[in-house]
Motif scaffolding. Structure first.
Motif, PDB file in Angstrom:
ATOM      1  N   SER A   1      36.527  28.845  36.333  1.00 54.19           N
ATOM      2  CA  SER A   1      37.126  30.258  36.059  1.00 54.19           C
ATOM      3  C   SER A   1      36.930  30.559  34.566  1.00 54.19           C
ATOM      4  CB  SER A   1      38.452  30.469  36.438  1.00 54.19           C
ATOM      5  OG  SER A   1      38.612  30.544  38.016  1.00 54.19           O
TER       6      SER A   1
ATOM      7  N   GLY B   1      34.543  36.057  36.000  1.00 56.53           N
ATOM      8  CA  GLY B   1      34.197  35.433  37.270  1.00 56.53           C
ATOM      9  C   GLY B   1      34.252  33.892  37.048  1.00 56.53           C
TER      10      GLY B   1
ATOM     11  N   ALA C   1      29.697  33.768  33.633  1.00 62.64           N
ATOM     12  CA  ALA C   1      29.755  34.083  34.842  1.00 62.64           C
ATOM     13  C   ALA C   1      28.600  34.560  35.706  1.00 62.64           C
ATOM     14  CB  ALA C   1      31.148  35.039  35.009  1.00 62.64           C
TER      15      ALA C   1
ATOM     16  N   THR D   1      30.680  33.681  41.820  1.00 62.70           N
ATOM     17  CA  THR D   1      32.117  34.419  41.999  1.00 62.70           C
ATOM     18  C   THR D   1      31.943  34.659  43.345  1.00 62.70           C
ATOM     19  OG1 THR D   1      31.918  35.215  39.548  1.00 62.70           O
ATOM     20  CG2 THR D   1      33.374  36.375  41.081  1.00 62.70           C
TER      21      THR D   1
ATOM     22  N   ILE E   1      37.925  39.941  44.731  1.00 60.17           N
ATOM     23  CA  ILE E   1      36.762  39.665  44.175  1.00 60.17           C
ATOM     24  C   ILE E   1      35.691  40.477  44.415  1.00 60.17           C
ATOM     25  CG2 ILE E   1      34.741  37.953  44.226  1.00 60.17           C
ATOM     26  CD1 ILE E   1      36.760  35.510  44.638  1.00 60.17           C
TER      27      ILE E   1
ATOM     28  N   LYS F   1      36.391  43.484  42.181  1.00 61.35           N
ATOM     29  CA  LYS F   1      36.077  43.085  40.959  1.00 61.35           C
ATOM     30  C   LYS F   1      34.552  43.043  40.635  1.00 61.35           C
ATOM     31  CE  LYS F   1      36.410  39.531  37.473  1.00 61.35           C
ATOM     32  NZ  LYS F   1      37.097  38.013  37.267  1.00 61.35           N
ATOM     33  N   VAL F   2      33.722  42.587  41.288  1.00 58.13           N
ATOM     34  CA  VAL F   2      32.172  42.691  41.334  1.00 58.13           C
ATOM     35  C   VAL F   2      31.727  44.300  41.319  1.00 58.13           C
ATOM     36  CG1 VAL F   2      30.096  42.043  42.289  1.00 58.13           C
ATOM     37  CG2 VAL F   2      31.969  40.388  42.239  1.00 58.13           C
TER      38      VAL F   2
END
Length: 644
Positions: free
Chosen positions: A540, A544, A564, A569, A592, A595-596
């Motif tokens: 981590s 990511g 990342a 991720t 996730i 977030k992406v």
């Protein structure tokens, strides 16, 4: 890095973040870059100043119109008081790049504003022996060499033009000629050439003028002249409307139930599908990325098919219901597979073998080597079985069984390290080391079990038993040789130095998600949970999950494991999905996905990596694998939600 790519599977045009055309691929996606990454400049003249839109005087917004492959671009320069709004597309079924330009005079007085559009073709990827000329029959500028023609025209008709020498002695190009607002009008030039056209627009205060511009690509003068005539007959606006409607219909054709996903996740999911399509050649090759900037640091590029990447992308398209693109990929693979039953490192879009660095000769041992990443062979067969299992197209499966499945499966059975019973050493998916890798072993198990499924389907029970037995042997050998009781997790690989001597490599590597993803071990197996916990805890980084510990590739900071990567991720999201027992358990996966989505560019483009220091996207963009991994994760998330 490239943004807002537009294409139709044979003609691909990409832009940089300054809204300059930088790559022009034809007649294959990723093959024959007729600009070699050199910019096509966009200039604006006013009575007080000339400005190129790549300068810092301009603000820029580069996006797409929703659910289309039509760009939505706004450029504004407060100093010269001009706003430009552009839409770009490649016609869905014709090799025509179209641009609509709307110019607004922000000044309080009427004035003339001149737009200059520059073309730096390097046909067949070199600047030698090109010709640029004004063609009175079509009223266009034409660049050509041998079997490649590019016709450039506007409506209304452009007011000025110039052809000239570029990148030769003291000649920079006709774009310099534009900077005084007047073009010389050179009608023909051969050699290292470029061209520029000018539109002279009288615009009242606060008012706007609009024009259309296009580039038709073909293999002869007759081709491009016919395309030009077709645009004039059909009208440019009709082409825009048709193409926009086509892509809206395409991206929504399967009426996917996206449940209660957040709007930003749905938007990136659909954008990813469209961007993936721009990176797929109509003959079946799925290109990794089409961003020529990488040649500046690597003397090569990503405009190739790696069959591993292609298999992951094809599987994501299958999950999303785009079976046709996946079938063309598998047909392509059947044409290029090596007679010995494996795939080489990478291929060009026309099926020829691409550049590579995997040796065929071991200089230390003076013995031959198989120059492969074995996962590239295994994953094609794995993805093909996933395709069949979803669509049950037995005629298609039967056609590929003898020519593709059997030779690849026989190779995987035989290409073994006999002392350990694991697959023999080959290069890993990151292409940076040779050995016996956990990811490769897992993919081979998935490939052999897929082959056993096909053999059973076609009543070849002895083959089915052989393939299944080989897969089971590898699983047992993975437990024995690749699982480390000391670390409570899997090793990354067994690193071979010479002969049969090897050393265990305990580096934590995100690719070890493959153990559950390809069904080798269950997601809740303690061997898997220990490995995934190490990936989560030790890889981590801001932005990511890194590829592996101490990843030096384009490393932004020595304070973290590495940069990342979007795919890594999203692999962690896949683990959260696979282990979820309730909808609440899926929240980390959804986090996730959100977030992406927040990390994507304004256009929705995903690159290869995230800089953990600045949070900026870096390396090539768009990376097809990043987008396909997002699509697959969304579908697997929705499938798990529906199971509760």
């Amino acid at each position: 890095m490239r943004d807002i790519p537009v294409g139709n599977g044979s003609f691909l045009v990409t832009f940089d973040d300054k809204y300059q055309i930088r790559d022009v691929y034809f007649p294959h996606v990723g093959q024959e870059n007729h600009s070699e990454g050199f910019p096509f400049r966009f200039g604006v003249w006013t009575p007080t100043k000339f400005s190129w839109t790549f300068s810092d005087d301009w603000s820029r917004s580069l996006k797409y119109l929703p659910e289309t492959l039509v760009t939505d671009v706004t450029l504004e320069n407060r100093e010269i008081e001009v706003r430009i709004e552009c839409n770009d597309t490649v016609a869905s079924h014709d090799n025509i790049f179209l641009r609509r330009v709307r110019v607004t005079n922000l000044n309080t007085a009427p004035r003339e504003i001149r737009i200059f559009l520059h073309h730096d073709f390097r046909i067949y990827e070199n600047k030698v022996g090109d010709t640029a000329y004004y063609d009175p029959e079509t009223g266009s500028l034409i660049h050509y060499k041998k079997h490649r023609y590019f016709l450039i025209k506007t409506e209304p008709q452009f007011d000025s033009f110039a052809t000239g020498r570029k990148a030769f002695r003291d000649k920079e190009g006709t774009w310099r000629d534009a900077e005084d607002g007047t073009l010389s009008g050179g009608v023909v030039t051969e050699g290292s050439v470029d061209s520029t056209l000018g539109m002279h627009l009288q615009i009242d205060a606060g008012e706007s003028r609009e024009f259309f511009y296009w580039i038709a690509a073909g293999t002869s003068y007759a081709d491009v002249a016919a395309l030009n005539e077709h645009i004039l007959d059909q009208r440019p606006q009709v082409y825009f409307d048709y193409t926009a409607n086509y892509w809206r219909a395409w991206v929504n054709k399967n009426d996917a139930d996206l449940g209660d996903l957040p709007s930003d996740v749905i938007e990136l999911y659909k954008r990813s599908l469209l961007i993936i399509r721009t990176q797929i050649d109509n003959d079946g090759a799925i290109l990794a990325a089409n961003d020529s900037d990488v040649t500046e640091r690597a003397t090569d590029h990503y405009s190739y098919l790696w069959t591993r990447d292609g298999a992951f992308v094809a599987n994501a398209l299958d999950l999303a219901g785009y079976a046709d693109a996946a079938r063309r990929f598998f047909d392509f693979c059947a044409k290029v597979v090596h007679p010995n039953g494996y795939f080489l490192q990478k291929y060009n879009a026309d099926g020829t073998v691409a550049s590579g660095w995997h040796p065929s000769w071991n200089a230390y041992e003076q013995s031959p080597m198989v120059p492969i990443q074995e996962d590239e062979t295994a994953l094609v067969i794995w993805a093909l079985w996933q395709h069949y299992d979803r669509y049950r197209d037995i005629e298609f499966a039967n056609r590929l069984y003898r020519d593709l499945v059997v030779p690849c499966a026989d190779f995987m059975c035989d290409f073994r390290h006999k002392p350990s019973r694991l697959p023999a050493p080959s290069w890993n998916l990151w292409e940076d080391r040779r050995g016996i890798h956990t990811f490769t072993c897992a993919s081979v198990v998935g490939g052999l079990r897929a082959a056993a499924g096909f053999a059973s389907l076609f009543a070849e029970l002895d083959r089915a038993a052989k393939y299944a037995a080989a897969a089971d042997e590898i699983v047992d050998a993975m437990r024995e040789h690749l699982y480390s009781k000391e670390h409570g997790r899997f090793l990354r690989s067994l690193h071979f130095n010479s002969g049969e001597h090897y050393e265990p490599d305990a580096t934590v590597d995100a690719s070890m998600f493959a153990m559950f993803y390809f069904g080798v071990f269950t997601p809740d197996d303690p061997m898997v949970t220990g490995t995934m916990a190490a990936i989560r805890d030790r890889l981590s980084v801001p932005g990511g999950i890194a590829r592996f510990e101490n990843d030096g590739y384009m490393r932004a900071s020595s304070d973290v494991a590495g940069n990342a990567w979007f795919i890594c991720t999203l692999w962690l999201a896949e683990y959260y999905i696979a282990t979820a027992k309730t909808k609440e358990d899926l929240e980390p996966a959804l986090d996730i996905l959100k977030k992406v989505a927040s990390q994507s560019r304004a256009s929705g483009v995903l690159s290869e990596q995230i800089d953990p220091v600045t949070g900026a996207q870096i390396s090539v963009a768009p990376l097809t694998w990043s987008h396909s991994t997002y699509v697959a994760a969304v579908h697997n998330y929705l499938s798990k939600v529906s199971s509760f």
